[in-house]
Design a protein around this motif. Structure first.
Motif, short mmCIF file in Angstrom:
data_model
loop_
_atom_site.label_atom_id
_atom_site.label_comp_id
_atom_site.label_asym_id
_atom_site.label_seq_id
_atom_site.Cartn_x
_atom_site.Cartn_y
_atom_site.Cartn_z
N VAL A 38 0.85 -1.21 0.00
CA VAL A 38 0.00 0.00 0.00
C VAL A 38 0.87 1.25 0.00
O VAL A 38 0.63 2.21 -0.75
CB VAL A 38 -0.96 -0.02 1.20
CG1 VAL A 38 -1.68 1.33 1.33
CG2 VAL A 38 -1.98 -1.14 1.06
N THR A 39 1.91 1.26 0.83
CA THR A 39 2.80 2.42 0.92
C THR A 39 3.53 2.65 -0.39
O THR A 39 3.80 3.80 -0.77
CB THR A 39 3.82 2.22 2.06
OG1 THR A 39 3.11 1.97 3.27
CG2 THR A 39 4.69 3.46 2.25
N SER A 40 3.86 1.58 -1.12
CA SER A 40 4.57 1.73 -2.39
C SER A 40 3.73 2.44 -3.44
O SER A 40 4.24 2.89 -4.46
CB SER A 40 5.00 0.36 -2.91
OG SER A 40 3.89 -0.39 -3.38
N LEU A 41 2.42 2.54 -3.22
CA LEU A 41 1.52 3.21 -4.16
C LEU A 41 1.33 4.69 -3.83
O LEU A 41 0.51 5.36 -4.46
CB LEU A 41 0.15 2.50 -4.16
CG LEU A 41 0.17 1.01 -4.49
CD1 LEU A 41 -1.22 0.41 -4.37
CD2 LEU A 41 0.75 0.76 -5.88
N THR A 42 2.08 5.19 -2.85
CA THR A 42 1.96 6.59 -2.44
C THR A 42 3.32 7.27 -2.52
O THR A 42 4.36 6.61 -2.50
CB THR A 42 1.46 6.68 -0.98
OG1 THR A 42 2.50 6.21 -0.10
CG2 THR A 42 0.21 5.84 -0.77
N PRO A 43 3.34 8.62 -2.57
CA PRO A 43 4.61 9.35 -2.51
C PRO A 43 5.00 9.68 -1.07
O PRO A 43 5.52 10.77 -0.79
CB PRO A 43 4.29 10.63 -3.30
CG PRO A 43 2.85 10.88 -3.02
CD PRO A 43 2.21 9.52 -2.87
N PHE A 44 4.77 8.75 -0.16
CA PHE A 44 4.92 9.00 1.28
C PHE A 44 6.34 9.44 1.63
O PHE A 44 7.32 8.78 1.30
CB PHE A 44 4.56 7.73 2.04
CG PHE A 44 4.64 7.86 3.54
CD1 PHE A 44 4.40 9.08 4.16
CD2 PHE A 44 4.95 6.77 4.32
CE1 PHE A 44 4.47 9.20 5.55
CE2 PHE A 44 5.02 6.87 5.69
CZ PHE A 44 4.78 8.08 6.31
N GLN A 45 6.43 10.58 2.32
CA GLN A 45 7.66 11.09 2.89
C GLN A 45 7.41 11.44 4.35
O GLN A 45 6.32 11.92 4.70
CB GLN A 45 8.16 12.34 2.14
CG GLN A 45 8.59 12.09 0.72
CD GLN A 45 9.08 13.35 0.04
OE1 GLN A 45 8.63 14.45 0.35
NE2 GLN A 45 10.01 13.21 -0.89
N LEU A 59 1.01 4.40 -9.49
CA LEU A 59 2.11 3.71 -10.16
C LEU A 59 3.32 4.62 -10.39
O LEU A 59 4.25 4.24 -11.10
CB LEU A 59 1.63 3.13 -11.49
CG LEU A 59 0.52 2.08 -11.40
CD1 LEU A 59 0.15 1.58 -12.78
CD2 LEU A 59 0.95 0.91 -10.50
N ARG A 60 3.31 5.80 -9.79
CA ARG A 60 4.39 6.77 -10.01
C ARG A 60 5.75 6.19 -9.61
O ARG A 60 6.72 6.28 -10.35
CB ARG A 60 4.12 8.04 -9.21
CG ARG A 60 5.30 9.01 -9.16
CD ARG A 60 4.98 10.21 -8.28
NE ARG A 60 6.15 11.05 -8.10
CZ ARG A 60 7.07 10.86 -7.16
NH1 ARG A 60 6.95 9.81 -6.33
NH2 ARG A 60 8.10 11.67 -7.05
#
Length: 298
Positions: A38-45, A59-60
């Motif tokens: 799930v986290t891999s699908l977000t630009p989480f910083q 998918l970025r």
């Protein structure tokens, strides 16, 4: 009680006994894996907490991976490390097993001695090799100096840094292959070798035509296990080289670690980890398929 009632009671008891273990397995394995995907699908910083729930472009991160030279380089470094270390571990483990497959108290002691690296914690192995590679205090460098031979700083040399990791990893895990091959050798009936000797075969021919066919499946299995496990050389790289010099020893999991904890790119780091896990699963399934195909053909 009828037989069907007994079977029902047995199934309920098994389900009741397995439930706590399944709950623990789900909590420590399945849930983190789901969170990773799930986290891999977000630009989480970490600096922008709101990005953890931003799924506007899922998918970025994956689209950026093919154009990331450090990611591509990390895959190449991991391939070199895995292939070289597994090859040496299988060959050395087989050689040691062949040499020590004799009934003797001294040999039994030697077998136990050879298993020590495998049972040490990985961080302890990394510390041992950090001391061995330290030019100021290492007996390796003292011996080289006594022989009037100059050794470079192995872990900080572009030419030798990856080799130093391969040597340490081979030392740690060769006992695994040694133990498996030794167990296989002790199951080979003596009659085959005795018959080959009677027919005039020499030791090399006995090994090639009698021993090797028996231990080949074990060599394949141990190689498969070590290939899968070779992606976990993190402690050695972390303590010995830190991924350097440059990116010479920066394998994929170490690159993911740097992304997450040095640059706070949690989402992108998760994507790198997911791709690495998919590659490992693909390699594992491919090896299993090859093994089953080989059994079917034989």
């Amino acid at each position: 009680m009828s037989e069907s009632g007994i079977d029902g009671e047995r199934r309920r008891f098994i389900a009741f006994a397995l439930t706590p273990s399944l709950i623990v397995l789900f909590a420590v394995a399945v849930l983190p894996a789901i969170y990773l995907i799930v986290t891999s699908l977000t630009p989480f910083q970490l600096t922008t907490p709101g990005s953890a729930t931003d799924f506007s472009d899922p998918l970025r991160n994956y689209a950026l991976l093919p154009g990331d030279p450090r990611f591509v380089n990390s895959l190449a470094v991991q391939a070199k490390l895995s292939v070289a270390s597994v090859l040496f571990q299988v060959l050395l483990g087989m050689l040691l097993a062949l040499l020590l497959n004799v009934p003797s108290r001294f040999v039994e002691f030697a077998r136990t001695f050879f298993l020590i690296p495998m049972v040490l914690p990985p961080i302890v192995v990394a510390v041992i090799w950090k001391l061995i590679y330290a030019p100021d205090i290492s007996p390796l460098y003292y011996a080289a100096q006594a022989l009037h031979f100059t050794l470079p700083a192995l872990t900080s040399s572009v030419d030798f840094a990856l080799t130093s990791i391969i040597i340490a990893d081979t030392w740690e895990w060769t006992p695994f292959t040694f133990l498996m091959v030794l167990a296989a050798l002790q199951t080979i009936p003596d009659e085959y070798s005795e018959a080959a000797l009677v027919d005039g075969a020499n030791r090399l021919q006995i090994f090639w035509y009698v021993t090797l066919p028996f231990i080949t499946p074990i060599l394949v299995i141990s190689g498969m296990f070590r290939l899968i496990d070779s992606v976990k050389a993190f402690p050695l790289i972390f303590l010995l080289t830190g991924g350097g010099p440059g990116t010479v020893t920066e394998v994929t999991n170490y690159y993911a670690y740097l992304l997450a904890f040095d640059t706070n790119e949690i989402g992108y780091s998760s994507a790198v980890t997911v791709v690495m896990l998919l590659l490992v699963c693909g390699i594992s399934l491919g090896l299993v398929w090859m093994g089953r195909r080989r059994e079917a053909l034989s």
